[in-house]
Motif scaffolding. Structure first.
Motif, mmCIF file in Angstrom:
data_model
loop_
_atom_site.group_PDB
_atom_site.id
_atom_site.type_symbol
_atom_site.label_atom_id
_atom_site.label_comp_id
_atom_site.label_asym_id
_atom_site.label_seq_id
_atom_site.Cartn_x
_atom_site.Cartn_y
_atom_site.Cartn_z
ATOM 1 N N UNK B 188 114.644 -25.785 74.914
ATOM 2 C CA UNK B 188 115.636 -26.735 74.640
ATOM 3 C C UNK B 188 116.912 -26.536 75.707
ATOM 4 N N UNK B 261 112.360 -23.639 63.626
ATOM 5 C CA UNK B 261 113.825 -24.732 63.423
ATOM 6 C C UNK B 261 113.729 -25.558 64.537
ATOM 7 N N UNK B 262 113.035 -25.187 65.653
ATOM 8 C CA UNK B 262 113.222 -26.091 67.035
ATOM 9 C C UNK B 262 112.233 -27.002 66.986
ATOM 10 N N UNK B 267 104.446 -31.288 66.942
ATOM 11 C CA UNK B 267 105.077 -31.542 67.913
ATOM 12 C C UNK B 267 104.595 -30.391 69.186
#
Lengths: 800, 287
Positions: B188, B261-262, B267
């Motif tokens: 991120x 959480x990310x 994904x």
């Protein structure tokens, strides 16, 4: 537009280096945790691990037995001793209040809520004691989002409320229904701003010293609002405020987080009163993520009625403030401001907006830089670009067609406010010229030709500053004032001390007020000292709401003007001249036109304090001091146009910020460098909210982002160069023409980023409506758009 | 966030450290750079009764080149790994990956051995060592043993090290100078652990076919893994976009990512495919 009184120029407007910085940058600052007093205890708080539960039983016996523990308290010890935590923003008729005490009595409503507190010889021992407190909980279902909180038959947080809604308030003007019936074009969307917080580098903290003989409370607080804290502490403890003294040491960042008044201050004070010792209570990072004010989480439904030319004829909006398990000091304030500012810088004749405050089992929603304005700006600025797309008119032309014009000020918005001054179209043009000069359009075209997805987005914001006119704020529902008091004193050596109620928290207010004082008096900068952080001079609303430079700047300017008259009277006596014939420059007072007849301001100070005979006019008493109170007649409305250039990776959903520009107008500039610093920092938080930062709770109400590994604040490596262009349109309602600007960078950024992403993906038609735009969320939208796109092509029989 | 009480010792030899560990049963923890341990202590997620500080032991932070190998002391700081001239010359990918760990302040303190023994599946060094086929020298009361990556990493944040064993050195075979490597981390922010990370090392034969291919996946399984099926699929093939795309698709079959959480597991699966494709294209010099 008549400007009453312009600030003198010279030092005001100069890029003066910040006087605060050398000591702070070399680690010489003194923060609340640096305060150590003889006999001082340290406290720690046991917090609820449950998002929602009844407290069945608390057993503190083992904790009390631990060597080094002085006291353990629970909610039962506070009942009857303290009043509920106050809520100062009461903007809704018939609102329900949480009326909670600083420690939970029989029920907890969010993870992190205060359940018990320990005072011990040191923090380690206090934390050891927390492990020994036994609490039996009876868990209840938690509601964590708008849908579950509003669902029929939803678990209620407060049994005596009809549902989970604290209240509603609506504002309407014109005939909205008629506007929508007659509309040639209607655009409708729902926006969702994620939960975000200020997260100051220095967490919150306090030291409470109860004097049982004098019955006084002395507090060292890391706060932005010492006077508010003193008043509210008085209410909670039932003490008149002259018995409470609040000091503020250096503050390592406030960001609104430290505006609010928290339970910890009350808990430390009670522990000090019970133990007879000073008690320090410092929030750690984990606690900061659990229980310091969280903000921004709102769902906004908005609908525009417009003509085919993109002229907006009506706006309907509902802002759902997704609050926490209790109401914070500011209650529904930020959601209310989002509601009342939904019309942005635009002339919209027919408006109907509603604010709904909804409780959930999350940490209380409170203050954070921007305070509802980034959310409102996200909604209206994305709507403008969606409308532009729908009517096929350039998005900035749509802005121009709806802006309040420069000759239409003061402009009464159809919801509550009066905008004071502005040249919105000029500001937009300044921004467009800036990005042209930086070559964004070319860069975008080149990148697109190479298969890359670059987007340019805009967010035009307005910012409510100079909080605020006390009586009007009271009328709206604030139980507090917005004036500012200050004292300026010239001492026996002719040096100047400014006493302000404002708090220095890194923003550079001491430098700004130093410039105002030095310029207004005609003395060198280093003749001026600005004292902050003590409750001896009062300010109505703390240091927040972008008010310090605008209101305290006026106070200092006016006090110095009055002092200057006194200085001239004394100098005239000494120089045997007429005061009218005197000038002052760099601390030297001379008779106009004479190179030899002069004295220094030090001579004047000496005459006012020491050697008065024959030098101080007979009708003047000793000392040189002026106290000024300024209660503004209106808010001052800053504004700006933020533009960002982004690159989207369509395979990963990752958004990279390539460039940033903000064209900005905050009236008279005191120090452009400080304004830029404020916009830079604000932009970092706005861009953070757009792409990175989110306080996430799971579907049971457990917080998942409790460290900096999970709550992602952008670092310098993640941000582009931040460019600022200034223009100056003075406020006609603030002597000197200054407007505040502490939040501007934050307000426009999320809208600009979202619009830039939509622009980057315009070929497949992505509409982002939710922040932060995380890679997985964006990838999902991209895939959906690609699928729809290829369906569409198939349907039309177009080969890909 | 104050650690629970613990005892502290700072031995000056590995033998003393082992002795201290041994006498504390399994209640002791080794302190190297402290980058993971200290936050865990502060949050009371770890409550060891004894901390054995390795920082006073001499000779654990040296870097040597010997017999086609790099010998790296376990107490070598990430920053030294990143800037060491020998490593930059002979295994540049290792220095490059070290530069992706956190930020400079973290790299100045964090150690190679600490990162490996912490065994975060998304961390750079466990992945690098897995792909470079390093060997780990482990000393304990019964002497020294040598472990391969798949013997050391047994689960998320879990190794096969006994409570009284110390990882003292890492031996990295120096790849042939004709290999090409590519590392991509999807994070991120700059300096974060990867949501997923991929390291490929590729060597082509004279005909330009894949002779040796190593594909390592980080953050996609409880431990960093080699995508062996993908590797054997590629050997003998001529690099092309089609071949690489098929390999990337196949890589997804070798992973069992989890959600956090990310990012969701789904994904992560998609990103492994994207990153394997991009790293293979880069290492095969197709892009």
């Amino acid at each position: 537009m008549a400007v009453k009184e312009l600030a003198p120029t010279g030092l005001i407007g100069a890029r003066v280096r910040r006087v605060e910085d050398p000591r702070l940058l070399t680690g010489r600052g003194r923060y609340v945790d640096d305060i150590r007093l003889p006999g001082m205890l340290e406290a720690a708080i046991l917090r609820s691990p449950h998002p929602h539960a009844r407290i069945v039983r608390i057993d503190i016996a083992r904790a009390l037995d631990l060597p080094g523990v002085y006291d353990v308290i629970t909610g039962a010890d506070l009942a009857g001793v303290v009043q509920p935590q106050p809520v100062i923003w009461r903007v809704m008729a018939d609102q329900h209040f949480s009326n909670h005490l600083a420690l939970a009595v029989d029920r907890v409503r969010y993870v992190g809520q205060h359940v018990a507190a320990v005072a011990a010889v040191d923090r380690h021992t206090a934390e050891d004691a927390l492990d020994l407190i036994e609490v039996e909980y009876d868990p209840l279902p938690a509601v964590v989002d708008l849908e579950s909180a509003m669902a029929p038959g939803a678990q209620k947080l407060y049994d005596d409320w009809p549902d989970n809604i604290t209240g509603r308030v609506s504002y309407a003007t014109g005939d909205v229904d008629a506007a929508f019936t007659a509309a040639e074009v209607v655009v409708k969307e729902r926006f969702h701003h994620g939960r975000q917080a200020g997260v100051p580098l220095e967490t919150r903290g306090c030291v409470a010293i109860w004097d049982s003989f004098a019955q006084t409370l002395e507090l060292w607080l890391s706060t932005q609002s010492p006077h508010l804290a003193r008043d509210l502490m008085g209410e909670v403890l039932g003490l008149p405020v002259h018995k409470i003294h609040v000091h503020v040491p250096d503050v390592g960042g406030g960001f609104g987080t430290k505006f609010d008044f928290y339970a910890e201050e009350v808990i430390a004070s009670i522990l000090s009163r019970r133990t007879g010792r000073p008690v320090k209570l410092i929030e750690d990072r984990l606690e900061s993520f659990l229980a310091s004010a969280q903000s921004r989480e709102q769902v906004i439904d908005v609908e525009l009625a417009a003509t085919r030319e993109g002229v907006i004829t009506g706006l309907k909006g509902t802002v759902y403030g997704i609050l926490g398990g209790q109401l914070s000091t500011v209650g529904v304030g930020p959601s209310w401001l989002a509601t009342t500012m939904l019309t942005g810088p635009y002339k919209i004749p027919n408006v109907a907006v509603t604010c709904v405050g909804v409780m959930t089992n999350k940490a209380p929603a409170g203050s954070f830089r921007g305070w509802g304005q980034p959310e409102a700006t996200l909604a209206i600025e994305c709507m403008i670009e969606l409308l532009a797309k729908k009517v096929g008119v350039d998005r900035n032309e749509v802005r121009r067609r709806n802006f309040v014009g420069p000759d239409e000020f003061p402009y009464e918005t159809k919801v509550l406010f009066t905008y004071d001054s502005g040249r919105y179209a000029d500001c937009l043009q300044l921004c467009l010229d800036g990005i042209e000069e930086r070559g964004w359009w070319k860069q975008q075209a080149t990148a697109r030709a190479a298969g890359k997805s670059l987007g340019i987005g805009f967010g035009f914001h307005i910012e409510a500053t100079a909080f605020g006119p006390s009586r009007i704020l009271n009328l709206v529902g604030l139980t507090h004032s917005g004036f500012d008091e200050g004292v300026v004193r010239i001492d026996s050596t002719g040096r100047v001390t400014v006493f302000t109620g404002q708090t220095a928290m890194g923003q550079g207010i001491q430098t700004a007020l130093t410039q105002v004082a030095a310029q207004s008096l005609g003395v060198p900068l280093d003749y001026v000292t600005v004292l902050v952080g003590d409750a001896s001079t009062y300010t109505g609303y703390g240091t927040g709401a972008s008010r310090a430079a605008a209101v305290a700047g006026v106070v200092v300017m006016k006090a110095c003007a009055k002092l200057k008259e006194q200085v001239f009277r004394i100098a005239a006596q000494i120089l045997e001249a007429d005061p009218q014939d005197l000038t002052i420059e760099a601390g030297q007072i001379s008779v106009k036109g004479s190179a030899t007849r002069f004295i220094t301001i030090a001579d004047v100070g000496d005459a006012a304090y020491r050697r008065m005979q024959g030098r101080l006019p007979d009708d003047m008493g000793p000392t040189l001091e002026e106290r000024v109170v300024f209660d503004p007649e209106n808010l001052a409305w800053s504004y700006g146009c933020t533009a960002v250039l982004v690159e989207v990776d369509r395979e990963t959903g990752v958004v990279r910020l390539l460039d940033y520009l903000c064209a900005h107008d905050c009236g008279t500039l005191i120090n452009p460098m400080i304004v830029e610093g404020q916009i830079h920092g604000g932009a970092a938080q706005g861009l953070g909210g757009a792409l990175y930062e989110e306080l996430v709770y799971d579907d049971k109400g457990q917080p998942l982002t409790t460290t900096f590994m999970d709550y992602l604040m952008p670092t310098a490596s993640d941000l582009p160069t931040l460019n600022v262009l200034h223009m100056e349109t003075p406020s006609p309602h603030i002597p000197g023409g200054m407007k505040g600007m502490g939040e501007g960078g934050t307000i426009g950024a999320p809208a600009a980023v979202v619009n830039a992403i939509n622009d980057a993906l315009s070929d497949i038609g992505v509409t982002v409506t939710r922040t932060p735009v995380t890679p997985p969320r964006l990838l999902e939208l991209i895939k959906r758009a690609q699928a729809a796109d290829s369906e569409g092509r198939k349907a039309k029989g177009v080969a890909k | 966030m104050k650690a629970a009480a613990f005892d502290y010792t700072a031995p000056t030899t590995v033998q003393e450290a082992i002795h201290s560990l041994n006498s504390a049963g399994d209640a002791a923890k080794l302190l190297a750079g402290g980058q993971s341990l200290l936050p865990m202590l502060a949050m009371r997620l770890a409550r060891p009764s004894l901390l054995v500080d390795l920082n006073r032991i001499k000779g654990l932070s040296e870097i040597h080149r010997k017999d086609g190998h790099l010998l790296i002391g376990a107490m070598t700081r990430h920053r030294d790994l990143e800037t060491n001239q020998t490593i930059r010359q002979v295994v540049p990918i290792l220095a490059h990956m070290a530069g992706h760990i956190g930020h400079v302040a973290i790299r100045n303190r964090g150690t190679v051995g600490g990162s490996i023994a912490h065994a975060d599946p998304a961390a750079e060094l466990p992945l690098a060592m897995t792909v470079l086929d390093a060997r780990f020298t482990v000393q304990g009361p019964k002497g020294t043993r040598t472990l391969a990556p798949d013997q050391l990493f047994v689960g998320a944040l879990t190794t096969s090290l006994a409570p009284d064993e110390v990882l003292t050195a890492i031996r990295v075979p120096i790849p042939s100078s004709s290999t090409h490597s590519s590392f991509l981390k999807l994070a991120r922010r700059h300096g974060d652990f990867g949501i997923v990370a991929v390291l490929v090392v590729v060597e082509l034969d004279k005909e330009g076919r894949y002779e040796d291919v190593r594909v390592g996946l980080g953050g996609a399984n409880p431990v960093p893994v080699r995508a062996r099926a993908v590797e054997s699929m590629l050997v003998g093939e001529k690099p092309s976009e089609t071949v690489v795309a098929a390999a990337a698709k196949a890589a997804v079959k070798e992973i069992e990512p989890s959600s956090d959480v990310h990012a969701t597991a789904a994904y992560r699966r998609e990103m492994v495919e994207v990153l394997v494709r991009r790293t293979l294209l880069a290492a095969s010099e197709l892009h």
